[in-house]
Design an enzyme around this catalytic site. Structure first.
Site, PDB file in Angstrom:
ATOM      1  N   LYS A  91     -25.945  11.549  -8.622  1.00 22.11           N
ATOM      2  CA  LYS A  91     -24.511  11.673  -8.308  1.00 22.11           C
ATOM      3  C   LYS A  91     -23.667  11.539  -9.576  1.00 22.11           C
ATOM      4  O   LYS A  91     -24.158  11.090 -10.622  1.00 22.11           O
ATOM      5  CB  LYS A  91     -24.103  10.626  -7.272  1.00 22.11           C
ATOM      6  N   GLY A 118     -20.904   8.596 -19.895  1.00 24.45           N
ATOM      7  CA  GLY A 118     -21.365   9.949 -19.546  1.00 24.45           C
ATOM      8  C   GLY A 118     -20.364  11.057 -19.790  1.00 24.45           C
ATOM      9  O   GLY A 118     -20.166  11.921 -18.922  1.00 24.45           O
ATOM     10  N   LYS A 119     -19.764  11.049 -20.955  1.00 26.40           N
ATOM     11  CA  LYS A 119     -18.825  12.130 -21.299  1.00 26.40           C
ATOM     12  C   LYS A 119     -19.576  13.442 -21.544  1.00 26.40           C
ATOM     13  O   LYS A 119     -19.088  14.503 -21.169  1.00 26.40           O
ATOM     14  CB  LYS A 119     -18.023  11.755 -22.565  1.00 26.40           C
ATOM     15  N   SER A 120     -20.766  13.326 -22.162  1.00 22.51           N
ATOM     16  CA  SER A 120     -21.468  14.561 -22.553  1.00 22.51           C
ATOM     17  C   SER A 120     -21.716  15.475 -21.344  1.00 22.51           C
ATOM     18  O   SER A 120     -21.614  16.693 -21.455  1.00 22.51           O
ATOM     19  CB  SER A 120     -22.810  14.244 -23.201  1.00 22.51           C
ATOM     20  N   CYS A 475     -14.713 -13.436 -18.863  1.00 24.09           N
ATOM     21  CA  CYS A 475     -14.471 -13.668 -20.286  1.00 24.09           C
ATOM     22  C   CYS A 475     -14.286 -15.172 -20.463  1.00 24.09           C
ATOM     23  O   CYS A 475     -13.990 -15.879 -19.498  1.00 24.09           O
ATOM     24  CB  CYS A 475     -13.267 -12.880 -20.799  1.00 24.09           C
TER      25      CYS A 475
HETATM   26  N1  LIG Z   1     -23.783  10.703 -13.341  1.00 24.98           N
HETATM   27  C1  LIG Z   1     -24.629   9.956 -14.042  1.00 24.98           C
HETATM   28  N2  LIG Z   1     -25.517   9.137 -13.440  1.00 24.98           N
HETATM   29  C2  LIG Z   1     -26.392   8.374 -14.166  1.00 24.98           C
HETATM   30  N3  LIG Z   1     -26.456   8.387 -15.505  1.00 24.98           N
HETATM   31  C3  LIG Z   1     -25.591   9.162 -16.151  1.00 24.98           C
HETATM   32  C4  LIG Z   1     -24.631   9.998 -15.489  1.00 24.98           C
HETATM   33  N4  LIG Z   1     -23.928  10.666 -16.420  1.00 24.98           N
HETATM   34  C5  LIG Z   1     -24.410  10.274 -17.610  1.00 24.98           C
HETATM   35  N5  LIG Z   1     -25.392   9.376 -17.464  1.00 24.98           N
HETATM   36  C6  LIG Z   1     -26.155   8.707 -18.536  1.00 24.98           C
HETATM   37  C7  LIG Z   1     -26.754   9.666 -19.521  1.00 24.98           C
HETATM   38  C8  LIG Z   1     -26.804   8.880 -20.769  1.00 24.98           C
HETATM   39  O1  LIG Z   1     -28.037   8.224 -20.865  1.00 24.98           O
HETATM   40  C9  LIG Z   1     -25.741   7.810 -20.625  1.00 24.98           C
HETATM   41  C10 LIG Z   1     -24.597   7.936 -21.607  1.00 24.98           C
HETATM   42  O2  LIG Z   1     -24.056   9.204 -21.558  1.00 24.98           O
HETATM   43  P1  LIG Z   1     -23.286   9.853 -22.792  1.00 24.98           P
HETATM   44  O3  LIG Z   1     -22.738  11.145 -22.341  1.00 24.98           O
HETATM   45  O4  LIG Z   1     -24.122   9.836 -24.022  1.00 24.98           O
HETATM   46  O5  LIG Z   1     -22.124   8.785 -23.000  1.00 24.98           O
HETATM   47  P2  LIG Z   1     -20.760   8.942 -23.749  1.00 24.98           P
HETATM   48  O6  LIG Z   1     -20.717  10.219 -24.492  1.00 24.98           O
HETATM   49  O7  LIG Z   1     -19.681   8.701 -22.749  1.00 24.98           O
HETATM   50  O8  LIG Z   1     -20.792   7.688 -24.739  1.00 24.98           O
HETATM   51  P3  LIG Z   1     -20.394   7.564 -26.293  1.00 24.98           P
HETATM   52  O9  LIG Z   1     -18.947   7.275 -26.328  1.00 24.98           O
HETATM   53  O10 LIG Z   1     -21.230   6.430 -26.769  1.00 24.98           O
HETATM   54  O11 LIG Z   1     -20.730   8.878 -26.953  1.00 24.98           O
HETATM   55  O12 LIG Z   1     -25.266   7.884 -19.306  1.00 24.98           O
HETATM   56 MG   LIG Z   2     -20.715  10.817 -26.468  1.00 28.84          MG
HETATM   57 ZN   LIG Z   3     -10.706 -12.591 -18.630  1.00 28.33          ZN
END
Ligand SMILES: Nc1ncnc2c1ncn2[C@H]1C[C@H](O)[C@@H](COP(=O)(O)OP(=O)(O)OP(=O)(O)O)O1
Ligand SMILES: [Mg+2]
Ligand SMILES: [Zn+2]
Length: 628
Positions: A91, A118-120, A475
């Site tokens: 999901k 999970g931006k990628s 915190c």
């Molecule tokens: N829908 C999802 N469900 C489970 N895992 C996910 C999902 N989308 C992404 N991920 C996982 C894949 C990667 O192992 C991990 C981080 O994703 P990634 O896209 O590299 O992060 P990011 O680009 O937001 O972080 P950064 O800012 O460190 O670059 O999350």
């Molecule tokens: Mg990234």
């Molecule tokens: Zn706090």
């Protein structure tokens, strides 16, 4: 004679008037700070109906935005199928679907989402579901390689062009860009390639005209802005993409960008009306804590090793340090204490670096003792602790570095060791950076703070509307509640100002260490007679000097030699206010230990009682408020 008297009288009167003006300025500055904070709150309330989604471009109502959370678009079935079959995910995480649908609809989008969320996927999945290819601009070749490796492992065709690409590879990629049969879905490039390779731009032009350039993703988009950390000049030239390919939707991604940074990025990238989606910065599973580090001893290492052995036995983590040398020594110290630790820094050879990374990723090394070189692209799910042996150079950096903890959404700890001397070690490093000093002070403020929830400090820094119940005692400040006192430090400030002034009159500059020692009576006997020394403990002295630095009564002064940068303390802009008898300065200090493990902080309490931070025992410190 008379005329000297007259001049003196006039001088006194001007000085008196100046004092009044300075007081008024101080009042106005205070008012400005409070109005700015109020403004932020009100802006936040206006944006609240959009549920942490802040469209900064075309007005989009909450209703319209909700529409993009649905799965009845022509591409929805394909999305779902590829999410499962190609990416093997069950999901979407919060905001992913909305971002993907907006981008698939051709909208320009800025996606601000905490690190590791999970931006990628927000450009990889649309790339797989679209005709042609997506151009991805990435700041680091290592990031590019990580992504290519990952995409290869899930059978998604992707290629890259960077400074180390061979001629043959570049030729093949450039040819395939306009080939309708070319299989690749993503093309990764560095901003330098866009800025310098005319050939690449002309092939992109052809691909665009042939309708093959489906999307542009600019990863780590904050690098465009000189106000964002990691500023990279070549990112500034990326505006060419939107100018040349106006019909291609652009997606800017970042984990750390304030609204002013985003506005700057919008201008630089020539995106007229992007929609900005902001995921909450609140990582609810992370516990934030600050521990005091004694500048005089290496106890922090014992503290860290005990912590790792007891609280994080057999669990994976990172210890961030200031320098390459620190990485080596702290790692060796932890090894001596029986921990399975390895250093990681930019000066190691690439094989050693990837070996450490690999061993850590597969749990063969428990702790990586690293500089910031162990950074972007580190994606291990089960990191249970990120300990900062030295504070980060900014809140943005801290958020990103500490954010490597708990990516699996399970509880993890982010602990900073805050040492007085470290402020100045980092200061000399960031002095040449634009607003580097200012950013460092916000990090110092985060650490010195004892009365505001640490999450709220982070959230407010990123312009997020914050509700206090959002912390859930995750915190140290919230957990230990009202455990601080407000102390009057006016007389301390006067003593310190006198020390700095006296040095100035003797044509001397004092380092923070010298100021500390002089005030504690460790200077030359002759000098001691001319100043007011203190019996406060070293930690208290350091806390007071830090507070005066943060409040503007003291400030930094640098001198540069070809070999090094020296850091001194000088009078701050508010120092003249101390001449006014009615002017008073306070600071908040923690009253008891942060928790049972924090030996250093308990010392403040006991020593404080003996030496005068506590009102009851001291003629110069007056307790203003207790248990707020
Ligand atoms: N829908 C999802 N469900 C489970 N895992 C996910 C999902 N989308 C992404 N991920 C996982 C894949 C990667 O192992 C991990 C981080 O994703 P990634 O896209 O590299 O992060 P990011 O680009 O937001 O972080 P950064 O800012 O460190 O670059 O999350
Ligand atoms: Mg990234
Ligand atoms: Zn706090």
């Amino acid at each position: 004679m008379d005329s000297t008297k007259d001049v003196q009288a006039e001088l006194d009167s001007v000085e008196a008037k100046l004092e009044v003006v300075e007081l008024q300025i101080a009042e106005l500055l205070k008012k400005q700070a409070s109005l700015t904070s109020k403004k932020k709150q009100l802006l936040g309330r206006l944006e609240e109906p959009c549920d942490s989604t802040q469209p900064s471009g075309p007005a989009m109502t909450k209703q319209e935005l909700l529409r993009y959370e649905k799965d009845d678009f022509s591409w929805s079935t394909k999305l779902k199928q590829n999410l499962k079959d190609v990416f093997q995910l069950s999901k979407f995480r919060p905001l992913q679907l909305k971002a993907i649908n907006l981008s698939m609809s051709g909208k320009d989008l800025f996606l601000v989402m905490p690190t590791g969320r999970g931006k990628s996927l927000c450009y990889q999945l649309p790339a797989v579901c679209s005709e042609g290819f997506t151009l991805v601009v990435t700041p680091l070749v290592s990031l590019m390689e990580d992504q290519l490796m990952y995409l290869k492992s899930i059978d998604v065709e992707a290629v890259s062009l960077n400074a180390s690409s061979s001629k043959e590879h570049a030729k093949m990629v450039l040819a395939e860009m306009t080939d309708t049969k070319a299989p690749f879905k993503l093309l990764y490039v560095t901003p330098e390639k866009i800025a310098k390779s005319k050939l690449l731009m002309s092939r992109l032009e052809k691909a665009y005209n042939a309708g093959r350039l489906s999307r542009i993703a600019v990863d780590e988009v904050h690098c465009c802005s000189q106000w964002g950390h990691d500023f990279r000049p070549d990112y500034k030239l990326l505006g060419i993409l939107k100018r040349q390919f106006p019909k291609v939707p652009l997606l800017g991604l970042t984990a750390t960008a304030t609204s002013s940074v985003l506005k700057d990025c919008q201008k630089i990238l020539c995106v007229p009306e992007p929609i900005t989606l902001t995921a909450s910065f609140n990582r609810t599973n992370l516990y934030y804590e600050v521990r005091l580090k004694d500048s005089n001893s290496d106890d922090s290492i014992s503290d860290i090793s005990t912590l790792i052995k007891e609280r994080y036995k057999d669990q994976s983590g990172i210890v961030y340090v200031f320098s390459q040398k620190d990485a080596e020594t702290v790692s060796a110290d932890l090894q001596k204490k029986g921990l399975n630790a390895s250093p990681y820094h930019a000066n190691m050879n690439p094989e050693d670096k990837s070996q450490v990374h690999r061993k850590w990723a597969t749990n063969k090394i428990q702790v990586v003792v690293a500089t910031v070189a162990f950074g972007m692209g580190i994606d291990k799910a089960d990191v249970r602790f990120v300990i900062h042996h030295t504070i980060s150079k900014s809140i943005e950096n801290y958020y990103q570095e500490s954010g490597r903890a708990g990516r699996d959404d399970k509880p993890a700890d982010c602990i900073v060791y805050f040492g007085f001397n470290d402020i100045f070690r980092i200061s000399t490093m960031v002095v040449m950076e634009n607003v580097g000093q200012q950013k460092l002070l916000t990090m110092v403020d985060y650490c010195q703070n004892v009365d505001r929830c640490r999450r709220s400090v982070i959230a407010v820094h990123f312009d997020e509307v914050w509700k206090d119940e959002g912390c859930n005692e995750m915190c140290d400040v919230c957990r230990h509640g009202n455990d601080y006192i407000t102390v009057d430090i006016t007389q301390h400030a006067k003593d310190l100002v006198q020390i700095v002034e006296l040095a100035g009159s003797l044509d001397e500059k004092l380092t923070p260490l010298k100021v500390t020692e002089t005030w504690m009576g460790k200077g030359p006997a002759k000098r001691r007679k001319m100043i007011q020394t203190t019996t406060l403990s070293r930690l208290e002295v350091e806390a007071i000097i830090t507070s005066l630095l943060l409040q503007g009564y003291l400030s930094e002064d640098f001198s540069f030699t070809p070999y090094t940068t020296y850091f001194y303390l000088k009078l701050g802009r508010k120092a003249p206010l101390l001449k006014n008898q009615s002017h008073s300065i306070t600071m908040k200090m923690r009253r008891t230990g942060l928790d049972a493990n924090t030996v250093k902080v308990s010392q403040v309490k006991t020593k404080g009682k003996r030496s005068g931070v506590n009102a009851a025992n001291s003629p110069v410190t007056k307790k203003v408020k207790k248990d707020l």
